[in-house]
Design a protein around this motif. Structure first.
Motif, PDB file in Angstrom:
ATOM      1  N   UNK A 146       9.673  -0.877  -1.041  1.00 37.35           N
ATOM      2  CA  UNK A 146       9.879  -0.861  -2.474  1.00 37.35           C
ATOM      3  C   UNK A 146       8.549  -0.848  -3.214  1.00 37.35           C
ATOM      4  N   UNK A 147       8.606  -1.071  -4.517  1.00 38.38           N
ATOM      5  CA  UNK A 147       7.379  -1.103  -5.301  1.00 38.38           C
ATOM      6  C   UNK A 147       6.798   0.276  -5.513  1.00 38.38           C
ATOM      7  N   UNK A 148       5.496   0.386  -5.322  1.00 37.39           N
ATOM      8  CA  UNK A 148       4.768   1.645  -5.501  1.00 37.39           C
ATOM      9  C   UNK A 148       3.915   1.872  -4.264  1.00 37.39           C
ATOM     10  N   UNK A 149       3.912   3.098  -3.757  1.00 33.92           N
ATOM     11  CA  UNK A 149       3.178   3.363  -2.520  1.00 33.92           C
ATOM     12  C   UNK A 149       2.926   4.856  -2.382  1.00 33.92           C
ATOM     13  N   UNK A 150       1.965   5.183  -1.536  1.00 32.61           N
ATOM     14  CA  UNK A 150       1.779   6.563  -1.097  1.00 32.61           C
ATOM     15  C   UNK A 150       2.350   6.658   0.314  1.00 32.61           C
ATOM     16  N   UNK A 151       3.139   7.704   0.539  1.00 31.84           N
ATOM     17  CA  UNK A 151       3.762   7.922   1.844  1.00 31.84           C
ATOM     18  C   UNK A 151       3.205   9.195   2.445  1.00 31.84           C
ATOM     19  N   UNK A 152       2.891   9.139   3.729  1.00 28.82           N
ATOM     20  CA  UNK A 152       2.300  10.303   4.412  1.00 28.82           C
ATOM     21  C   UNK A 152       3.081  10.602   5.684  1.00 28.82           C
ATOM     22  N   UNK A 153       2.705  11.690   6.355  1.00 28.66           N
ATOM     23  CA  UNK A 153       3.430  12.124   7.543  1.00 28.66           C
ATOM     24  C   UNK A 153       4.722  12.779   7.124  1.00 28.66           C
ATOM     25  N   UNK A 154       5.854  12.296   7.654  1.00 28.71           N
ATOM     26  CA  UNK A 154       7.179  12.725   7.183  1.00 28.71           C
ATOM     27  C   UNK A 154       7.684  11.790   6.096  1.00 28.71           C
ATOM     28  N   UNK A 155       6.842  10.817   5.705  1.00 29.74           N
ATOM     29  CA  UNK A 155       7.215   9.795   4.743  1.00 29.74           C
ATOM     30  C   UNK A 155       7.218   8.413   5.353  1.00 29.74           C
ATOM     31  N   UNK A 156       6.897   8.333   6.665  1.00 27.70           N
ATOM     32  CA  UNK A 156       7.009   7.051   7.370  1.00 27.70           C
ATOM     33  C   UNK A 156       5.726   6.221   7.328  1.00 27.70           C
ATOM     34  N   UNK A 157       4.577   6.842   6.993  1.00 28.56           N
ATOM     35  CA  UNK A 157       3.314   6.097   6.938  1.00 28.56           C
ATOM     36  C   UNK A 157       3.085   5.650   5.494  1.00 28.56           C
ATOM     37  N   UNK A 158       3.156   4.337   5.283  1.00 26.78           N
ATOM     38  CA  UNK A 158       3.180   3.781   3.931  1.00 26.78           C
ATOM     39  C   UNK A 158       1.880   3.030   3.632  1.00 26.78           C
ATOM     40  N   UNK A 159       1.306   3.346   2.483  1.00 18.42           N
ATOM     41  CA  UNK A 159       0.144   2.601   1.977  1.00 18.42           C
ATOM     42  C   UNK A 159       0.512   2.084   0.591  1.00 18.42           C
ATOM     43  N   UNK A 160       0.578   0.766   0.458  1.00 22.73           N
ATOM     44  CA  UNK A 160       1.028   0.190  -0.800  1.00 22.73           C
ATOM     45  C   UNK A 160      -0.017   0.355  -1.907  1.00 22.73           C
ATOM     46  N   UNK A 161       0.483   0.498  -3.129  1.00 25.26           N
ATOM     47  CA  UNK A 161      -0.360   0.659  -4.308  1.00 25.26           C
ATOM     48  C   UNK A 161       0.036  -0.388  -5.345  1.00 25.26           C
ATOM     49  N   UNK A 162      -0.862  -0.669  -6.299  1.00 31.78           N
ATOM     50  CA  UNK A 162      -0.450  -1.550  -7.401  1.00 31.78           C
ATOM     51  C   UNK A 162       0.597  -0.859  -8.266  1.00 31.78           C
ATOM     52  N   UNK A 163       1.329  -1.643  -9.036  1.00 35.23           N
ATOM     53  CA  UNK A 163       2.345  -1.045  -9.901  1.00 35.23           C
ATOM     54  C   UNK A 163       1.679  -0.310 -11.057  1.00 35.23           C
ATOM     55  N   UNK A 164       2.256   0.821 -11.494  1.00 35.94           N
ATOM     56  CA  UNK A 164       1.714   1.540 -12.649  1.00 35.94           C
ATOM     57  C   UNK A 164       1.965   0.754 -13.928  1.00 35.94           C
ATOM     58  N   UNK A 165       1.332   1.150 -15.023  1.00 36.07           N
ATOM     59  CA  UNK A 165       1.636   0.509 -16.309  1.00 36.07           C
ATOM     60  C   UNK A 165       3.114   0.682 -16.645  1.00 36.07           C
ATOM     61  N   UNK A 166       3.694  -0.322 -17.261  1.00 43.12           N
ATOM     62  CA  UNK A 166       5.110  -0.260 -17.611  1.00 43.12           C
ATOM     63  C   UNK A 166       5.361   0.844 -18.631  1.00 43.12           C
ATOM     64  N   UNK A 167       6.488   1.547 -18.463  1.00 45.96           N
ATOM     65  CA  UNK A 167       6.846   2.593 -19.412  1.00 45.96           C
ATOM     66  C   UNK A 167       8.341   2.862 -19.305  1.00 45.96           C
TER      67      UNK A 167
END
Length: 291
Positions: A146-167
Motif C-alpha cells: 500500500x501507500x506510495x511506491x515504485x514497482x519494477x520488473x513485472x511489478x513485483x520489485x517494490x521500493x517504497x516512497x514517501x506519500x505525495x502532497x495531499x490533493x
C-alpha cells in the motif's frame, strides 16, 4: 476453531507513471511504474468456517466466486504454502469498479493475504506476503505494501516512497472493460514516442512538488487504449478543459483520473463529466505507507 471475524480494507491504486522498458524473453514486459493508493476501497470480512473449504460471497453479483477470483486464489495459495487445515469464508464488499485499471482484484487479494496471515497466526513479514502475492498478479505485491511506491520488473520489485502532497482525485470510468493482456499484446515498443517519466516523478514526490508531480504524469499504455477506446480520450480532454492540474489514464484503463489541489475546481471537473460518464468519483490521495 476460534470465533474470530476480521475486517480488512483493500484500497484502490492509481498509476502516476507507467513506463514500459522492453519485452522480456519470458513474454512479459519489463516495467517501471509509480503507484499510490487512493481513498476508494473494497472491504473484506474474513472468518473461519468449520468445514475445510474456501468460500466467497460478494456484494457484486457479476464477480466469480471460485478459482477465477483473485481472493480465492490468494486463500488457496496461503493454505497450500503453510499447510493450513482450516476453512475460511470471505465476504467482499465491492466499491472499486472492476476492469478499471485501479487494481481492485489485486488489492482484494492482498487484503486476503494480510487478513489470513493474522487469522491463522502465520507471522509472515510484509516482504513474504508481497512475494506470495506476486504469484497471483503483477499489482498484488504493491497492494500488500500500500501507500506510495515504485514497482519494477513485472511489478513485483517494490521500493517504497514517501506519500505525495495531499490533493483531490476525480476518477471517471467509461462503461467499458479493458483487458490488460490485450493492451500489452497490442503495444508497439518501436512506436513509443514519449520517454519514461518514473524517475522524474520519484524526484517530484521526494521534493513534495505538486506541480512537478502533475508535469511528470505518464503512461505508455495510453498509446494503445486511447486509440482503441476514443471515449477515454474524450474524458481526458474534458478533465483538462475544466481545470485539472494533471490528467492521466490509470494502468491499462479505461479509468482516467484528474489531480487538483484546489477544492474550487473539484465540482467544475465533476459536473463537467457527469453528463458524459456515469461512474465518477471524488476521492483523496491516501498514499501513506501501511507498514
Amino acid at each position: 476453531m476460534t470465533d474470530v471475524r476480521l475486517m480488512v480494507k483493500a484500497p484502490a491504486k492509481i498509476n502516476l507513471t507507467l513506463d514500459v522498458l522492453y519485452k522480456r524473453p519470458d513474454g512479459y514486459h519489463e516495467i517501471e511504474m509509480v503507484m499510490t493508493t487512493i481513498d476508494l476501497a473494497d472491504r473484506l470480512t474474513i472468518e473461519p468456517r468449520r468445514e475445510n473449504k474456501i468460500t466467497l460471497d460478494c456484494s457484486a453479483c457479476y464477480l466469480p466466486l471460485d478459482e477465477r477470483n483473485h481472493v480465492y486464489q490468494a486463500a488457496k495459495l496461503v493454505k497450500e504454502r503453510f499447510h493450513v487445515d482450516e476453512g475460511v469464508h470471505i465476504y467482499i464488499d465491492k466499491q472499486i469498479p472492476i476492469a478499471a485499471g485501479l487494481a481492485g482484484g489485486s488489492s482484494d487479494a492482498a487484503a486476503a493475504i494480510r487478513g489470513l496471515n493474522k487469522l491463522w497466526d502465520l507471522n509472515m513479514s510484509v516482504e513474504e506476503m508481497a512475494e506470495l502475492g506476486s504469484h497471483i498478479g503483477s499489482d498484488v505485491s504493491f497492494c500488500v505494501y500500500g501507500g506510495t511506491a515504485v514497482a519494477r520488473g513485472r511489478g513485483e520489485r517494490i521500493e517504497r516512497l514517501p506519500s505525495p502532497p495531499s490533493c483531490w482525485v476525480i476518477l471517471a470510468k467509461p462503461p467499458i472493460g479493458v483487458s490488460t493482456a490485450e493492451v500489452y499484446g497490442a503495444l508497439r515498443m518501436d512506436r513509443l514516442t514519449e520517454r519514461g517519466k518514473s524517475q522524474q516523478m520519484i524526484e517530484a514526490i521526494w521534493h513534495r512538488d505538486f506541480p512537478g508531480i502533475c508535469r511528470s504524469l505518464g503512461n505508455h499504455l495510453e498509446s494503445v487504449t486511447l486509440v482503441k477506446y476514443p471515449d477515454v480520450c474524450v474524458i481526458k480532454d474534458r478533465m483538462s478543459r475544466f481545470g485539472a492540474d494533471g490528467v492521466l489514464m490509470s494502468g491499462s484503463g479505461p479509468t482516467v483520473f484528474a489531480l487538483t489541489d484546489k477544492e474550487s475546481r473539484v465540482n467544475r471537473i465533476y459536473n463537467g463529466l457527469r453528463g458524459f460518464c456515469k461512474e465518477v468519483y471524488v476521492v483523496r490521495l491516501a498514499g501513506e505507507n501501511q507498514w
